[in-house]
Write a protein that holds these residues in place. Structure first.
Motif, PDB file in Angstrom:
ATOM      1  N   VAL A 257       0.846  -1.207   0.000  1.00 59.93           N
ATOM      2  CA  VAL A 257       0.000   0.000   0.000  1.00 59.93           C
ATOM      3  C   VAL A 257       0.877   1.251   0.000  1.00 59.93           C
ATOM      4  CG1 VAL A 257      -1.971  -1.067   1.168  1.00 59.93           C
ATOM      5  CG2 VAL A 257      -0.132  -0.068   2.526  1.00 59.93           C
ATOM      6  N   GLU A 258       0.250   2.383  -0.365  1.00 64.78           N
ATOM      7  CA  GLU A 258       0.987   3.644  -0.390  1.00 64.78           C
ATOM      8  C   GLU A 258       1.207   4.177   1.029  1.00 64.78           C
ATOM      9  OE1 GLU A 258      -0.781   6.703  -2.824  1.00 64.78           O
ATOM     10  OE2 GLU A 258      -1.020   5.321  -4.498  1.00 64.78           O
TER      11      GLU A 258
ATOM     12  N   ASP B 264      -4.198   3.531   4.033  1.00 63.85           N
ATOM     13  CA  ASP B 264      -4.685   2.484   3.133  1.00 63.85           C
ATOM     14  C   ASP B 264      -4.652   1.124   3.823  1.00 63.85           C
ATOM     15  OD1 ASP B 264      -4.848   4.448   1.142  1.00 63.85           O
ATOM     16  OD2 ASP B 264      -2.741   4.165   0.632  1.00 63.85           O
TER      17      ASP B 264
ATOM     18  N   THR C 291       4.237   7.753  -3.322  1.00 68.94           N
ATOM     19  CA  THR C 291       4.355   7.270  -4.694  1.00 68.94           C
ATOM     20  C   THR C 291       5.524   7.979  -5.351  1.00 68.94           C
ATOM     21  OG1 THR C 291       2.722   8.944  -5.283  1.00 68.94           O
ATOM     22  CG2 THR C 291       1.931   6.689  -5.091  1.00 68.94           C
TER      23      THR C 291
ATOM     24  N   VAL D  61      -1.927  -0.110  -4.526  1.00 69.50           N
ATOM     25  CA  VAL D  61      -1.742   1.343  -4.538  1.00 69.50           C
ATOM     26  C   VAL D  61      -2.979   1.993  -5.139  1.00 69.50           C
ATOM     27  CG1 VAL D  61       0.765   1.183  -4.680  1.00 69.50           C
ATOM     28  CG2 VAL D  61      -0.588   1.279  -6.770  1.00 69.50           C
ATOM     29  N   ASN D  62      -3.106   3.305  -4.963  1.00 70.36           N
ATOM     30  CA  ASN D  62      -4.261   3.998  -5.502  1.00 70.36           C
ATOM     31  C   ASN D  62      -4.284   3.935  -7.028  1.00 70.36           C
ATOM     32  OD1 ASN D  62      -5.205   4.783  -2.982  1.00 70.36           O
ATOM     33  ND2 ASN D  62      -3.923   6.621  -2.956  1.00 70.36           N
ATOM     34  N   ALA D  63      -5.504   4.010  -7.590  1.00 72.05           N
ATOM     35  CA  ALA D  63      -5.657   3.915  -9.037  1.00 72.05           C
ATOM     36  C   ALA D  63      -5.421   5.266  -9.694  1.00 72.05           C
ATOM     37  CB  ALA D  63      -7.047   3.362  -9.367  1.00 72.05           C
ATOM     38  N   THR D  64      -4.346   5.943  -9.282  1.00 73.20           N
ATOM     39  CA  THR D  64      -3.984   7.233  -9.876  1.00 73.20           C
ATOM     40  C   THR D  64      -2.776   7.036 -10.787  1.00 73.20           C
ATOM     41  OG1 THR D  64      -2.528   7.641  -8.010  1.00 73.20           O
ATOM     42  CG2 THR D  64      -4.758   8.501  -7.836  1.00 73.20           C
TER      43      THR D  64
ATOM     44  N   GLY E 159       0.218   6.368  -8.642  1.00 76.01           N
ATOM     45  CA  GLY E 159       0.125   5.037  -8.059  1.00 76.01           C
ATOM     46  C   GLY E 159       0.495   3.963  -9.076  1.00 76.01           C
TER      47      GLY E 159
ATOM     48  N   HIS F  28     -10.275  -3.673 -10.966  1.00 80.72           N
ATOM     49  CA  HIS F  28     -11.048  -2.464 -11.252  1.00 80.72           C
ATOM     50  C   HIS F  28     -12.491  -2.864 -11.508  1.00 80.72           C
ATOM     51  CE1 HIS F  28      -7.796   0.289 -11.310  1.00 80.72           C
ATOM     52  NE2 HIS F  28      -7.153  -0.282 -12.321  1.00 80.72           N
TER      53      HIS F  28
END
Lengths: 201, 201
Positions: free
Chosen positions: B88-89, B93, B113, B146-149, B152, B175
């Motif tokens: 995780v970031e 999270d 990140t 990690v975040n879906a950015t 990330g 997703h």
């Protein structure tokens, strides 16, 4: 947290932060994490500041304001007009009026409103203190600046009765349209009051 | 406050509270007042809890989690599946995934990140620690959560490259449509992903 994944110290911190107004259970977790990450910059200084407040802050025995000295800075300020007392419900109202900075008067904090249903009677509020301040002499006007709620107005009437026999002018805040406010969004009561109290243009 | 109407201790407290996420200048005043009013019930215990956190909370040297013990409670829990690491970031999270309670795995916290524009390179993140944990053996799967950015996903690709030569399965979160979510409010990317990854009904 349902499952125990952090030490009891962190859980305790989150629980207590959640009781601070403006923070809920979710934001308390975020706040706790931020505080822990910013140990030196924020958690340390805030802990010291809270310890200081805990030790030094007291209620002013004269007006009910909160300060680190008693009497408070407002009561002991010789440049303030001692002939005028602004009566407010709460310290936050005092702060709000001071931010407006419209009057250089003294204050008196009631500490709430009369509320028989919640068991709040006259003796639970700082009314006797106001009466004795007026009885001391030197006060020519009491401005009642309680909230424009039913409880606030009930309390205002009670206080007015208590001061009736004394030689003091009692006034209250004007009702009307808030500056910058749009008529469309205002309630009928405010609009009626604003019309009744209209002034020459 | 523009004019000095409270002692410096209270002003300092308000200033520091305003830096807590979730509180702004206005709510910090309200929070300070509430804390001062609830000295015994809230200000005192919270000061103690913050002092405790200040003294005892540390970063887990193994996974980057925050706890009062090192290694943290998750790393030292023998009932957890040591063969699976969820990457995780941030600690928040980790907490979120633990609240979901879906997996009894180990974690690894990157601490951010990759972000060349902000000067965050691979050495600023806890990537080397992950590689050495995998190199120790016993880990069969790393779940990249990690975040879906953009940041990330860039970080996810970099980490995948670092683990490429090692005998470990690398997976990532699915997703799709959030549970309880309405299609009408979802972006095209999510809907496309949800269609592509459709499953038998």
């Amino acid at each position: 947290m349902s499952k125990r994944i952090v030490g009891p110290e962190i859980e305790k911190l989150i629980q207590l932060l959640a009781k601070v107004p403006g923070l809920g259970p979710r934001s308390a977790r975020r706040a706790a994490l931020h505080l822990i990450k910013k140990k030196e910059q924020l958690l340390g200084p805030l802990t010291v500041a809270m310890g200081d407040a805990l030790e030094k802050v007291r209620v002013c025995s004269r007006c009910g304001n909160i300060d680190t000295v008693d009497p408070c800075m407002i009561c002991s300020d010789p440049r303030r007009d001692a002939a005028t007392i602004i009566l407010v419900e709460d310290v936050s109202d005092l702060w709000a009026l001071e931010r407006a900075g419209a009057m250089n008067a003294q204050f008196h904090v009631l500490g709430g409103t009369l509320s028989p249903l919640d068991g709040v009677g006259p003796d639970d509020l700082n009314i006797r203190g106001l009466v004795s301040r007026v009885a001391e002499g030197g006060v020519t006007e009491v401005i009642i600046a309680v909230n424009a709620t039913v409880e606030g107005q009930t309390t205002a009437h009670y206080v007015t009765d208590q001061l009736a026999d004394m030689n003091v002018k009692i006034t209250r805040l004007a009702h009307g349209v808030p500056v910058g406010g749009e008529l469309d969004y205002l309630d009928e009561g405010t609009l009626t009051a604003a019309l009744r109290s209209r002034t020459a243009f």
